[in-house]
Design a protein around this motif. Structure first.
Motif, PDB file in Angstrom:
ATOM      1  N   HIS B  74       0.823  -1.204   0.000  1.00 26.89           N
ATOM      2  CA  HIS B  74       0.000   0.000   0.000  1.00 26.89           C
ATOM      3  C   HIS B  74       0.864   1.265   0.000  1.00 26.89           C
ATOM      4  CE1 HIS B  74      -3.461   2.465   0.538  1.00 26.89           C
ATOM      5  NE2 HIS B  74      -2.910   3.027   1.587  1.00 26.89           N
ATOM      6  N   LEU B  75       1.943   1.233   0.747  1.00 25.65           N
ATOM      7  CA  LEU B  75       2.814   2.411   0.802  1.00 25.65           C
ATOM      8  C   LEU B  75       3.510   2.633  -0.539  1.00 25.65           C
ATOM      9  CD1 LEU B  75       4.336   1.882   4.367  1.00 25.65           C
ATOM     10  CD2 LEU B  75       2.797   3.727   3.681  1.00 25.65           C
ATOM     11  N   GLY B  76       3.876   1.548  -1.203  1.00 21.25           N
ATOM     12  CA  GLY B  76       4.468   1.669  -2.534  1.00 21.25           C
ATOM     13  C   GLY B  76       5.856   2.271  -2.547  1.00 21.25           C
ATOM     14  N   LEU B  77       6.537   2.237  -1.436  1.00 21.76           N
ATOM     15  CA  LEU B  77       7.900   2.773  -1.342  1.00 21.76           C
ATOM     16  C   LEU B  77       8.749   1.772  -0.565  1.00 21.76           C
ATOM     17  CD1 LEU B  77       7.071   6.456  -0.337  1.00 21.76           C
ATOM     18  CD2 LEU B  77       8.255   5.776  -2.426  1.00 21.76           C
ATOM     19  N   PRO B  78      10.049   1.833  -0.741  1.00 20.43           N
ATOM     20  CA  PRO B  78      10.884   0.948   0.077  1.00 20.43           C
ATOM     21  C   PRO B  78      10.610   1.193   1.555  1.00 20.43           C
ATOM     22  CG  PRO B  78      12.198   2.112  -1.557  1.00 20.43           C
ATOM     23  CD  PRO B  78      10.841   2.718  -1.614  1.00 20.43           C
ATOM     24  N   ALA B  79      10.595   0.123   2.316  1.00 21.01           N
ATOM     25  CA  ALA B  79      10.282   0.269   3.739  1.00 21.01           C
ATOM     26  C   ALA B  79      11.103  -0.712   4.549  1.00 21.01           C
ATOM     27  CB  ALA B  79       8.789   0.025   3.980  1.00 21.01           C
ATOM     28  N   VAL B  80      11.433  -0.299   5.756  1.00 20.34           N
ATOM     29  CA  VAL B  80      12.178  -1.177   6.649  1.00 20.34           C
ATOM     30  C   VAL B  80      11.414  -1.258   7.967  1.00 20.34           C
ATOM     31  CG1 VAL B  80      13.654   0.776   7.325  1.00 20.34           C
ATOM     32  CG2 VAL B  80      14.386  -1.549   7.832  1.00 20.34           C
ATOM     33  N   ASN B  81      11.130  -2.485   8.387  1.00 24.76           N
ATOM     34  CA  ASN B  81      10.379  -2.661   9.622  1.00 24.76           C
ATOM     35  C   ASN B  81      11.349  -2.623  10.807  1.00 24.76           C
ATOM     36  OD1 ASN B  81       8.760  -3.621  11.814  1.00 24.76           O
ATOM     37  ND2 ASN B  81       7.377  -4.545  10.314  1.00 24.76           N
ATOM     38  N   LEU B  82      11.082  -1.759  11.746  1.00 27.90           N
ATOM     39  CA  LEU B  82      11.988  -1.603  12.891  1.00 27.90           C
ATOM     40  C   LEU B  82      11.873  -2.752  13.890  1.00 27.90           C
ATOM     41  CD1 LEU B  82      11.608   2.234  13.551  1.00 27.90           C
ATOM     42  CD2 LEU B  82      13.289   1.050  12.153  1.00 27.90           C
ATOM     43  N   ARG B  83      10.872  -3.578  13.733  1.00 31.93           N
ATOM     44  CA  ARG B  83      10.710  -4.801  14.543  1.00 31.93           C
ATOM     45  C   ARG B  83      10.824  -4.544  16.048  1.00 31.93           C
ATOM     46  NH1 ARG B  83      13.359  -8.819  15.142  1.00 31.93           N
ATOM     47  NH2 ARG B  83      15.422  -8.005  14.731  1.00 31.93           N
ATOM     48  N   LEU B  84      10.122  -3.576  16.537  1.00 41.80           N
ATOM     49  CA  LEU B  84      10.241  -3.244  17.960  1.00 41.80           C
ATOM     50  C   LEU B  84       9.759  -4.384  18.855  1.00 41.80           C
ATOM     51  CD1 LEU B  84       9.091   0.493  18.181  1.00 41.80           C
ATOM     52  CD2 LEU B  84      11.293  -0.459  17.482  1.00 41.80           C
ATOM     53  N   TYR B  85       8.704  -5.045  18.417  1.00 42.00           N
ATOM     54  CA  TYR B  85       8.179  -6.147  19.232  1.00 42.00           C
ATOM     55  C   TYR B  85       9.199  -7.284  19.292  1.00 42.00           C
ATOM     56  CZ  TYR B  85       4.991  -9.606  21.159  1.00 42.00           C
ATOM     57  OH  TYR B  85       4.415 -10.556  21.970  1.00 42.00           O
ATOM     58  N   GLY B  86       9.696  -7.645  18.124  1.00 43.32           N
ATOM     59  CA  GLY B  86      10.658  -8.740  18.068  1.00 43.32           C
ATOM     60  C   GLY B  86      11.955  -8.393  18.788  1.00 43.32           C
ATOM     61  N   ARG B  87      12.368  -7.162  18.663  1.00 44.32           N
ATOM     62  CA  ARG B  87      13.620  -6.764  19.341  1.00 44.32           C
ATOM     63  C   ARG B  87      13.472  -6.886  20.858  1.00 44.32           C
ATOM     64  NH1 ARG B  87      17.268  -3.979  16.189  1.00 44.32           N
ATOM     65  NH2 ARG B  87      16.495  -3.351  14.125  1.00 44.32           N
ATOM     66  N   TRP B  88      12.336  -6.464  21.363  1.00 48.52           N
ATOM     67  CA  TRP B  88      12.173  -6.550  22.818  1.00 48.52           C
ATOM     68  C   TRP B  88      12.050  -8.000  23.272  1.00 48.52           C
ATOM     69  CZ3 TRP B  88      13.669  -3.236  26.123  1.00 48.52           C
ATOM     70  CH2 TRP B  88      13.307  -3.354  27.470  1.00 48.52           C
ATOM     71  N   GLU B  89      11.463  -8.842  22.426  1.00 49.49           N
ATOM     72  CA  GLU B  89      11.434 -10.269  22.759  1.00 49.49           C
ATOM     73  C   GLU B  89      12.857 -10.818  22.823  1.00 49.49           C
ATOM     74  OE1 GLU B  89       8.428 -12.209  23.387  1.00 49.49           O
ATOM     75  OE2 GLU B  89       7.903 -10.104  23.637  1.00 49.49           O
TER      76      GLU B  89
END
Lengths: 380, 338
Positions: B74-89
């Motif tokens: 939907h955003l149609g642009l390169p994107a990087v997920n900061l993965r905050l949930y996974g990082r804290w896990e």
């Protein structure tokens, strides 16, 4: 105080003709709800007409009055606010009788025996969460056969898994008696989808069971108890990502299904931490014999044994019953017993009868109490 | 073009946010309504002229955090997920002491929330009673104002207690000095070096807010443009209000959760308001409006949005409705500002 004038007063006690009847019928919805007064109307030729309802406390058959020189029959019944009543009309002609649904009322409730007309008293609102919501993600229903059972014959189980179920997550389990009826007549699939979508209940795995001879199997039949606790439960916990802890296992049932749920928990204390019991057929005797018919013999036998030595079958129990059911007193009396033995109880009554839409309408409160979702925290 | 706010609100059209809440970041904060049925964030990002990669925060989705393909499309642009949930896990996994301290803090937060809920019952009941009571205005209005003041005192007290818990956690535990946390924070800062815009999805608001706070996102977001929706939008504001008028259990008293990051102060956003609130009940709407003053309650319809920048809130689309003190819902036309 002057009695409230009802719509039917335009016809009763007057000399009327068919033109007056047409005028009366024009653009009206039936039955006519006027506060606590409900006017049922039937048109046709008959020797007598009766209202055949399913309300404990009123005469089983209430006669209609005939408006002379017309084909219109009516009866007025006082119905408390928020009531929901299922009924049929008993038409008597030429020595015969025929039960029919009210042809003037499109509102029907279906059950395993067909359908009844439904009268919704003043203030009753059909829940918004019983119809499929196009915004709600749909869960999946899948049939399975368990071949090796205590009954010596295969048993079908319909498994509901919630939308977006993940194998890495853990889910609570709900085992439902009379699963086919809950799905067909209590909209259980749509109800689960909606409640889970709205985060009102936790996403859960639901096993809808299908009985053989339910009147025989449900009242503490050792085969059924063992099938649920020793065959079905391990079968489910092996195949689905379930918590596998008592507080996340729930047995549910209505009528005899509630008796079955209680008897399983009683015979396996500490295994099922939650019970959802709707209009339980909890008939018992203090002395002498019961008068509910032979189907209730094993029920009364079980309930008397349970009441004598209840133990602690479960931790939390949601009990509901309709105030127009013959079972209302048994359900009211079991609540203090549950409390005395240390169970946490939520008890709800509704002005309704022993039927599937009553049980459907209580599912939201029962399930959201036993397995509350993250409604307050989730804003997607 | 900006339009003045329609009359009928407690606030004055064009009033700037109080100086104590003045924005400290240089970016723009876009607060959006729910996106699932009417996604608009892609168009918003394009309207902002964003070309570069977008940072994604989907921690509110919890285990589903990385299932972001639809959002990326939907955003149609390169994107990087900061993965905050996974990082804290990962922090939990690598540093059991963090897990234990965090669990203890969260247990205290939950207990406070429970106590707050209990105190609210009587205060909310008193407010509703006063609002429904009829008397001459000079008699009843001071009673109403005092009942609402008592309610806001409870809200402020709760927020202060929760904030004190957070501060105690920081002081005793010094998360910034723990290698397991510092490493994650450094990695996030590095990822964001090439990112001008961060998109923050909704979901579980407490989980999201927790991760944003624990991984110290506020200073990183304050210098960037943020597009946040639903729970993400709630987390950007000063105060997070949990709300549902007709829950299956309980009284349905809206309750304060916590302070948000405060990047878009002076508003309390209410996504899904038409699903969760009885918006035709003027008593309830008016009480909520007065309860959060001087902030403005804004109901954000699906896909609608407001822009917070330079100390002002501007409606960016149709579908934004402000709660007035008299219980009216005032539709803010696109461009109208508070």
């Amino acid at each position: 105080m002057t009695p409230r004038r009802l719509a039917i007063d335009a016809l009763r006690g007057h000399a009327v003709n068919m033109g007056d009847v047409h005028h009366f019928m024009h653009k009206r919805q039936f039955p006519i709800i006027e506060g606590r007064n409900v006017t049922f109307v039937w048109r046709g030729h008959a020797d007598a007409v009766q209202l055949r309802h399913f309300i404990y406390g009123l005469p089983a058959e209430i006669p209609f009055h005939h408006v002379a020189h017309t084909d219109l029959w009516y009866c007025v019944v006082e119905v408390p606010e928020m009531s929901r009543i299922e009924y049929k009309l008993n038409i008597m002609r030429g020595g015969g009788r025929e039960w029919i649904r009210d042809p003037l009322n499109p509102n029907l409730a279906h059950d395993p025996f067909g359908a009844n007309s439904v009268c919704q008293g003043a203030g009753y609102e059909t829940p918004t969460w019983i119809e499929p919501d196009p915004e709600a993600r749909r869960g999946t229903l899948e049939d399975h056969i368990i071949y090796e059972t205590q009954f010596g014959e295969p048993r079908r189980i319909t498994i509901y898994t919630p939308a977006r179920m993940r194998p890495t997550r853990r889910y609570p389990l709900l085992i439902v008696h009379d699963g086919g009826d809950y799905l067909n007549f209590a909209s259980a699939g749509a109800v689960l989808d909606n409640l889970i979508h709205g985060d009102e209940v936790l996403p859960m795995v639901v096993a809808f069971t299908h009985p053989g001879d339910r009147l025989r199997e449900y009242p503490d039949d050792p085969r059924h108890v063992a099938f649920i606790a020793e065959t079905l439960l391990p079968w489910l916990e092996e195949r689905y990502p379930l918590y596998g802890t008592p507080e996340r296992r729930c047995l549910m049932g209505a009528s005899f299904g509630a008796v079955a749920s209680l008897s399983i928990a009683w015979r396996h204390p500490g295994v099922f931490g939650c019970l959802l019991l709707q209009s339980g057929s909890f008939a018992f005797t203090e002395i002498g014999n019961h008068s509910r018919g032979p189907a209730f013999d094993p029920v009364v036998d079980f309930m008397n044994r349970f009441r004598a030595d209840p133990g602690l079958p479960s931790q939390r129990v949601f009990v509901s019953c309709g105030t127009y059911e013959t079972l209302i007193f048994e359900n009211r009396s079991i609540v203090p017993l549950f409390e005395q033995i240390g169970m946490t109880v939520r008890y709800r009554e509704a002005r309704d009868g022993h039927n599937w839409e009553n049980w459907r309408n209580r599912m939201r409160e029962g399930l959201s109490w036993l397995y509350p979702g993250h409604l307050w925290m989730t804003y997607e | 073009m900006r339009c003045p706010l329609p009359p009928g609100l407690g606030g004055i059209p064009g009033i700037p946010v109080p100086t104590s809440h003045a924005l400290t970041h240089t970016g723009t904060i876009v607060l959006c309504g729910p996106q699932r049925l009417r996604p608009t964030v892609g168009a918003i990002v394009r309207d902002l002229g964003v070309k570069g990669p977008i940072g994604l925060i989907t921690a509110g989705w919890q285990e589903r955090e990385t299932e972001d393909e639809e959002l990326r499309g939907h955003l149609g642009l390169p994107a990087v997920n900061l993965r905050l949930y996974g990082r804290w896990e990962e922090v939990f996994h690598n540093d059991p002491e963090v897990f234990e301290m965090h669990r203890r803090r969260q247990d205290h937060v939950r207990q406070l929330q429970h106590l707050h809920r209990r105190r609210l019952r009587r205060a909310m009941s008193a407010c509703r009673d006063m609002l429904q009571s009829e008397a001459e205005p000079w008699l009843i209005e001071p009673e109403r104002a005092d009942a609402i003041a008592a309610l806001t005192t409870i809200d402020d007290h709760h927020l202060a207690r929760v904030k004190a818990l957070h501060l105690r956690f920081e002081a005793e535990f010094k998360p910034a000095e723990r290698p397991s946390i510092a490493a994650q924070r450094a990695e996030i800062a590095e990822v964001l070096q090439d990112v001008d815009v961060v998109a923050i999805a909704g979901g579980h608001v407490a989980v999201l807010l927790n991760r944003l706070r624990l991984l110290a996102l506020r200073p990183l977001l304050a210098t960037r443009t943020v597009v946040a929706w639903s729970a993400g939008a709630m987390a950007m504001t000063d105060r997070v209000l949990l709300f549902h008028d007709s829950p299956p259990q309980g009284a349905g008293d809206a309750e304060m959760l916590d302070h948000g990051l405060g990047l878009a102060p002076a508003v309390v956003v209410l996504p899904h308001a038409h699903r969760r609130l009885r918006l035709d009940d003027r008593g309830r709407v008016g009480l909520m409006a007065r309860r959060v003053r001087p902030a403005q309650c804004l109901a954000l319809a699906d896909g609608s949005y407001v822009i917070a920048e330079q100390g002002r809130i501007t409606a960016g689309s149709e579908g934004v409705r402000a709660f007035a003190d008299d219980g009216a819902l005032v539709a803010l036309p696109a461009g109208a500002f508070q």
